[in-house]
Every structure is written in C-alpha cells, then in structure tokens.
Scaffold this active site. Sequence first.
Site, PDB file in Angstrom:
ATOM      1  N   GLU A 163       3.335  -7.967  10.868  1.00 48.08           N
ATOM      2  CA  GLU A 163       4.099  -7.247   9.857  1.00 48.08           C
ATOM      3  C   GLU A 163       5.085  -8.226   9.211  1.00 48.08           C
ATOM      4  O   GLU A 163       5.826  -8.928   9.907  1.00 48.08           O
ATOM      5  CB  GLU A 163       4.868  -6.089  10.489  1.00 48.08           C
ATOM      6  CG  GLU A 163       4.011  -4.926  10.932  1.00 48.08           C
ATOM      7  CD  GLU A 163       3.654  -3.988   9.789  1.00 48.08           C
ATOM      8  OE1 GLU A 163       4.147  -4.188   8.658  1.00 48.08           O
ATOM      9  OE2 GLU A 163       2.886  -3.030  10.039  1.00 48.08           O
ATOM     10  N   HIS A 222       0.236  -7.426   7.111  1.00 50.82           N
ATOM     11  CA  HIS A 222       0.825  -6.225   6.521  1.00 50.82           C
ATOM     12  C   HIS A 222       2.171  -6.576   5.897  1.00 50.82           C
ATOM     13  O   HIS A 222       2.790  -7.572   6.262  1.00 50.82           O
ATOM     14  CB  HIS A 222       1.132  -5.175   7.604  1.00 50.82           C
ATOM     15  CG  HIS A 222       0.032  -4.866   8.554  1.00 50.82           C
ATOM     16  ND1 HIS A 222      -0.680  -3.692   8.503  1.00 50.82           N
ATOM     17  CD2 HIS A 222      -0.457  -5.558   9.617  1.00 50.82           C
ATOM     18  CE1 HIS A 222      -1.571  -3.666   9.493  1.00 50.82           C
ATOM     19  NE2 HIS A 222      -1.454  -4.793  10.177  1.00 50.82           N
ATOM     20  N   TYR A 223       2.659  -5.708   5.008  1.00 52.68           N
ATOM     21  CA  TYR A 223       4.099  -5.707   4.756  1.00 52.68           C
ATOM     22  C   TYR A 223       4.681  -4.459   5.394  1.00 52.68           C
ATOM     23  O   TYR A 223       3.980  -3.459   5.610  1.00 52.68           O
ATOM     24  CB  TYR A 223       4.456  -5.839   3.285  1.00 52.68           C
ATOM     25  CG  TYR A 223       4.086  -4.730   2.317  1.00 52.68           C
ATOM     26  CD1 TYR A 223       4.215  -3.368   2.615  1.00 52.68           C
ATOM     27  CD2 TYR A 223       3.646  -5.052   1.032  1.00 52.68           C
ATOM     28  CE1 TYR A 223       3.913  -2.383   1.706  1.00 52.68           C
ATOM     29  CE2 TYR A 223       3.343  -4.066   0.101  1.00 52.68           C
ATOM     30  CZ  TYR A 223       3.483  -2.735   0.444  1.00 52.68           C
ATOM     31  OH  TYR A 223       3.188  -1.758  -0.471  1.00 52.68           O
ATOM     32  N   THR A 224       5.980  -4.496   5.697  1.00 54.28           N
ATOM     33  CA  THR A 224       6.604  -3.383   6.403  1.00 54.28           C
ATOM     34  C   THR A 224       6.758  -2.153   5.521  1.00 54.28           C
ATOM     35  O   THR A 224       6.667  -1.022   5.991  1.00 54.28           O
ATOM     36  CB  THR A 224       7.976  -3.794   6.950  1.00 54.28           C
ATOM     37  OG1 THR A 224       8.761  -4.359   5.888  1.00 54.28           O
ATOM     38  CG2 THR A 224       7.830  -4.819   8.077  1.00 54.28           C
ATOM     39  N   HIS A 273      -4.104  -5.443   5.166  1.00 55.32           N
ATOM     40  CA  HIS A 273      -4.317  -4.047   5.546  1.00 55.32           C
ATOM     41  C   HIS A 273      -5.130  -3.318   4.475  1.00 55.32           C
ATOM     42  O   HIS A 273      -5.968  -2.466   4.775  1.00 55.32           O
ATOM     43  CB  HIS A 273      -2.962  -3.364   5.754  1.00 55.32           C
ATOM     44  CG  HIS A 273      -3.027  -2.167   6.642  1.00 55.32           C
ATOM     45  ND1 HIS A 273      -1.936  -1.383   6.912  1.00 55.32           N
ATOM     46  CD2 HIS A 273      -4.052  -1.603   7.331  1.00 55.32           C
ATOM     47  CE1 HIS A 273      -2.278  -0.402   7.723  1.00 55.32           C
ATOM     48  NE2 HIS A 273      -3.565  -0.511   7.988  1.00 55.32           N
TER      49      HIS A 273
END
Length: 228
Positions: A90, A25-27, A137
């Site tokens: 993340e 994921h990225y935050t 994601h």
Amino acid sequence: MSVITRIPSPNFDDRRTGVDMLVLHYTGMQTGQDALDRMCDADASVSAHYMVWENGDAVCLVEEDKRAWHAGVSCWQGDQDLNSRSIGIEIVNGGHDWPLSSGKLPPYPDVQIESVMELGKAIVARWEIPQTRIVGHSDIAPTRKIDPGEHFPWARLAQNGLGLWPLVLAEKEGPLEKSLSQIGYDTTDVSAATAAFQRRWRPARVDGESDGETRQIAQSVADLYASV
C-alpha cells in the site's frame, strides 16, 4: 528506503499457494495514519504486507510468508485467490478519493517511489516473481478498483527493473480483447478491462474505448509479455 517499522496487523491467515505476484495499491484515504489504523483494525478485515509513507519510510504489517487481505476478488492470467499468491504494498496517496484542491490527483513524491522500487525489487528477487506478474490493484480487479491510479509512474518503475514497458510499438494492432487476455486481464467486462489497461499503459486517455492507439499499445504489451 529509510526505515522499515514492524506494526503487526491481526488481519492475515495462511497462504494456500506459493508467492508469484506483487500487487501495488494506493491507500485512497485522507492520511497514511487513517490507512494504517484501518489495516490494524480486526473488524476491517483488510491488510497488506507493507505500507510506504510519503517520506519513503515503510511499515511491515504482515510477514511475507503469510496471506494478507489486500487483493479481494481478483484475477490475473487465469489465477484467482490472489491474496494467497501475492505480496501487497500500500502506497500512501489519497488518489481519486482525496484529490488536490485543484482537482488533480495527488503526486507520488520521488522519495516514496524510490522506496517502493527498492522494496519491490527486493521482494521480486526474494520470491522470483515474474516481471509479467507485477500488477496494480486495478489490473487484477478492473470492475472494482482504480488504484494505484493513472498518475502512478509505471514507466519509471520499468526503467528501474520493476515491471515491463514497451519501448517499441507493434506495427499492427490486434483484436483488443485477445491482447488483453494474453497480457492477463479478465475480460468478462471488456470495457472495464480496457480502462484498467489504459490507466496503466495509456494514462492520458482512460475511457474504456477500443480506439486504434489502445489496440496498438495492447498488442505491443502482449508481444512484450510473450517474449519474456
């Protein structure tokens, strides 16, 4: 990876299945601290096993044998409850929510990607995760999520042993929906699944349209996945 710091999140529970997936994921928040604070907030009901800062340092929020809450409603290769099946990382990056002043997506620093690869490969080895089950994601929730984004260097990860990337394109393009299903996408919404596929394997054009190049690349990835 310079340092792994343990900062326990209250947001986890027991797994219901064994681990066989890695989800990146990225935050998508203004700062990494904002993301960390949210994942440690019991009222937020969200977490991941790890978060990787821009400088390559990492935080362990949930132990790998526990079920973190990062995947949400999702599906891959017919499986659901992916929180139970996966380990989530993340990666601190503002993504589409916090672009640069130029409007471009913020880059992932080299040291951060090196750390993600080191951590990811250790997780894959530890849990014997198949290469076809290393996902973003957006892959597992194409109608809801767009992270880690079309700026994430999937090809670089594959070149370093984390995930797969087709080096040779299929001679013939196949039916797109069939190829996407063979790879693992939920094709209930074919346009969303197509955009998610493009975001990962054809990032120069993410429009959800079934053009010839998208179909050819999808056939190539499906063939590659079937061969391992």
